[in-house]
Design an enzyme around this catalytic site. Structure first.
Site, PDB file in Angstrom:
ATOM      1  CG  ASP A 126       9.282   4.710  -5.325  1.00 46.01           C
ATOM      2  OD1 ASP A 126       8.137   4.636  -5.814  1.00 46.01           O
ATOM      3  OD2 ASP A 126       9.514   4.582  -4.105  1.00 46.01           O
ATOM      4  CE1 TYR A 128       6.898  11.063  -0.512  1.00 47.67           C
ATOM      5  CE2 TYR A 128       7.190  13.343  -1.203  1.00 47.67           C
ATOM      6  CZ  TYR A 128       7.083  12.387  -0.207  1.00 47.67           C
ATOM      7  OH  TYR A 128       7.170  12.787   1.106  1.00 47.67           O
ATOM      8  CG  HIS A 133       2.995   8.910   1.076  1.00 49.60           C
ATOM      9  ND1 HIS A 133       3.160   8.160   2.228  1.00 49.60           N
ATOM     10  CD2 HIS A 133       4.229   9.004   0.512  1.00 49.60           C
ATOM     11  CE1 HIS A 133       4.442   7.816   2.336  1.00 49.60           C
ATOM     12  NE2 HIS A 133       5.106   8.309   1.318  1.00 49.60           N
ATOM     13  NE  ARG A 142       9.893  19.081   4.203  1.00 48.33           N
ATOM     14  CZ  ARG A 142       9.540  18.039   3.448  1.00 48.33           C
ATOM     15  NH1 ARG A 142      10.347  17.008   3.350  1.00 48.33           N
ATOM     16  NH2 ARG A 142       8.407  18.047   2.785  1.00 48.33           N
ATOM     17  CD  GLU A 195       7.450   4.451   1.055  1.00 51.11           C
ATOM     18  OE1 GLU A 195       7.839   4.413  -0.138  1.00 51.11           O
ATOM     19  OE2 GLU A 195       7.607   5.444   1.804  1.00 51.11           O
ATOM     20  CD  GLU A 197       5.847   2.891  -3.722  1.00 55.96           C
ATOM     21  OE1 GLU A 197       6.125   3.071  -4.927  1.00 55.96           O
ATOM     22  OE2 GLU A 197       6.569   3.292  -2.786  1.00 55.96           O
ATOM     23  CG  ASP A 227       9.990   1.863  -1.678  1.00 55.23           C
ATOM     24  OD1 ASP A 227      11.093   1.305  -1.564  1.00 55.23           O
ATOM     25  OD2 ASP A 227       9.840   3.108  -1.666  1.00 55.23           O
ATOM     26  NE  ARG A 231       8.715   5.032   6.323  1.00 58.84           N
ATOM     27  CZ  ARG A 231       8.402   5.283   5.056  1.00 58.84           C
ATOM     28  NH1 ARG A 231       9.217   6.007   4.296  1.00 58.84           N
ATOM     29  NH2 ARG A 231       7.299   4.803   4.539  1.00 58.84           N
ATOM     30  CD  GLN A 234      12.573   7.646   3.854  1.00 54.37           C
ATOM     31  OE1 GLN A 234      12.024   6.679   4.383  1.00 54.37           O
ATOM     32  NE2 GLN A 234      11.927   8.476   3.045  1.00 54.37           N
ATOM     33  CE1 TYR A 238      14.001  14.369   3.113  1.00 48.89           C
ATOM     34  CE2 TYR A 238      15.018  14.010   5.256  1.00 48.89           C
ATOM     35  CZ  TYR A 238      14.128  14.696   4.446  1.00 48.89           C
ATOM     36  OH  TYR A 238      13.375  15.695   4.983  1.00 48.89           O
ATOM     37  CE  LYS A 247      11.902   5.395   0.678  1.00 46.49           C
ATOM     38  NZ  LYS A 247      10.454   5.183   0.761  1.00 46.49           N
ATOM     39  CB  THR A 251      11.862  -2.842  -4.277  1.00 46.94           C
ATOM     40  OG1 THR A 251      12.709  -1.775  -3.846  1.00 46.94           O
ATOM     41  CG2 THR A 251      10.512  -2.285  -4.700  1.00 46.94           C
ATOM     42  CB  THR A 338       3.310   5.584  -0.028  1.00 47.73           C
ATOM     43  OG1 THR A 338       4.656   5.248   0.234  1.00 47.73           O
ATOM     44  CG2 THR A 338       2.401   4.948   0.998  1.00 47.73           C
ATOM     45  CD  GLU A 350       1.222   8.083   4.786  1.00 45.60           C
ATOM     46  OE1 GLU A 350       1.651   7.098   4.148  1.00 45.60           O
ATOM     47  OE2 GLU A 350       0.411   8.897   4.319  1.00 45.60           O
TER      48      GLU A 350
HETATM   49 CA    CA Z   1       8.265   4.628  -2.254  1.00 45.50          CA
END
Ligand code: CA
Length: 408
Positions: A126, A128, A133, A142, A195, A197, A227, A231, A234, A238, A247, A251, A338, A350
């Site tokens: 996967d 990014y 996104h 962050r 997500e 995709e 996906d 959250r 994650q 992560y 994740k 899927t 995403t 989002e």
């Molecule tokens: Ca993804």
């Protein structure tokens, strides 16, 4: 447009210019390969007299490579073309009628079949690839940092996912259990997300130690992919190695794989990149895709992100994925990440800014992360009246009684 004799096909998103492949069965029969035309599926093995299509997955056909994909598609277009169409123009009306006589008895209404996972997924990666996104998630996860890490504009960031939990559209999605903050504590995810995709399906493999050649020589087609992402799990797990259990629980993909050849009219150069990528990531052909996705929550459309302006194009993802000599296998699946575009997001984190600003639905209620019983459906269309089908899934409780272990 070449017209088809199949009722309703020309007016649908599944006319002769599309012809996506899937795996279907009728009650009591073995799963096998078919092609969608209108609201029907054509049973390929008996029509083409080829046992490769009697397999319960597309993999043996995908392994044959691009020339075989092209020839099969051309043959199907001839078989399904109306006598006044162009695909059968060199034949007489009688031979077109002959084509119809061959194919029509093997045409099955979609409401009589069950669709299965179309591909035996080998490896799943996967990416990014959306600037919007990646920037939004950077700001959310962050807030005191630059939204994009220094590497992001130099390479398509990705991770290896779990191939064994790729499921076909319609499979119920159990709310995952896991370790969450504050605490940590162990329990059902309370920030379950989607997500939206695109997934790219590899047909032609490479040898270990070699890089992939041209994108269209290896990649057979495109599917829709959700996906599912927990959250809360994650966000805690992560650092520093990336997504893992947040994740890997499921899927979902569409039952239909649209061949690249059906997306010719959708091809665009791809978004300008600054700085210019290194030579091995340089684009040699236009593999941006002008597709529009649609995300529905419980039947209501909540977003329509565009794929067109994704920062990294799928040919660049393939080049990067094999730059170190990692080999490709038939059935490999790599996803775009995403799809979010300016003002149209492909994830709830989002759309709701991490749950702080719930979306307002038509009935006046608000909604943040996924609740048990929610159904999410992702669809997409391409220029030329092409549909990618849909990928749908309904959330069931972590404690649903269909499971042996009914608690986290
Ligand atoms: Ca993804």
């Amino acid at each position: 447009m070449t017209r088809s004799w199949v009722p309703g096909a020309d007016e649908s998103l599944f006319g002769l210019d599309n012809l996506p492949y899937g795996v279907f069965s009728r009650p009591g029969e073995a799963p096998r390969v078919g092609v969608r035309v209108g609201d029907h599926v054509l049973d390929l093995a008996p029509v083409l007299h080829d046992e490769v299509f009697a397999a319960p997955s597309l993999n043996p056909f995908l392994a044959r490579g691009r020339t075989a994909w092209r020839e099969t598609r051309a043959r199907l277009r001839t078989l399904l073309a109306d006598e006044n169409g162009h695909a059968g123009a060199r034949g007489s009306a009688a031979s077109t009628g002959g084509n119809r006589a061959v194919a029509e008895p093997r045409l099955i209404p979609l409401d009589q079949v069950t669709m299965h996972l179309p591909v035996e997924v080998a490896d799943y990666v996967d990416f990014y690839a959306s600037l919007e996104h990646a920037s939004n998630l950077g700001r959310i996860f962050r807030p005191d940092d630059e939204p994009l890490k220094p590497n992001w504009r130099h390479l398509p960031v990705g991770y290896h996912g779990r191939a064994g939990t790729v499921v076909v559209s319609g499979t119920p999605i159990r709310r995952p259990c896991g370790q969450r903050m504050p605490g940590p504590s162990f329990g059902p995810s309370v920030r379950l997300d989607i997500e939206a995709e695109l997934g790219f399906v590899v047909g032609t493999p490479t040898r270990l130690g070699e890089r992939a050649g041209a994108f269209e020589d290896h990649v057979f087609g495109v599917t829709l992919l959700n996906d599912w992402s927990a959250r809360d799990i994650q966000a805690w797990e992560y650092v520093p190695l990336g997504p893992f259990l947040g994740k890997s629980f499921a899927t979902s993909i569409s039952p239909w794989i649209t061949p690249l050849e059906a997306l010719e009219a959708a091809r665009v150069p791809g978004r300008e990149q600054d700085p210019a990528p290194l030579d091995y990531l340089r684009r040699n052909a236009p593999w941006g895709l002008d597709l529009t996705l649609r995300v529905d929550l419980n039947g209501e459309t909540i977003s329509t992100p565009s794929y067109r302006d994704m920062y990294w194009t799928p040919d660049q993802m393939l080049a990067h994925m094999t730059a170190n000599g990692a080999s490709l296998r038939t059935g490999d699946l790599f996803a775009s990440g995403t799809v979010s575009s300016e003002g149209a997001f492909g994830s709830l984190i989002e759309m709701t800014w991490n749950g702080a600003e719930p979306i307002k639905l038509a009935d006046g209620t608000t909604h943040a992360f996924l609740e048990d019983g929610d159904t999410v459906t992702i669809a997409a269309t391409a220029p030329g009246g092409i549909g990618l089908g849909e990928v749908t899934g309904r959330i069931i409780s972590a404690t649903d009684s269909t499971y042996t272990a009914t608690e986290c």
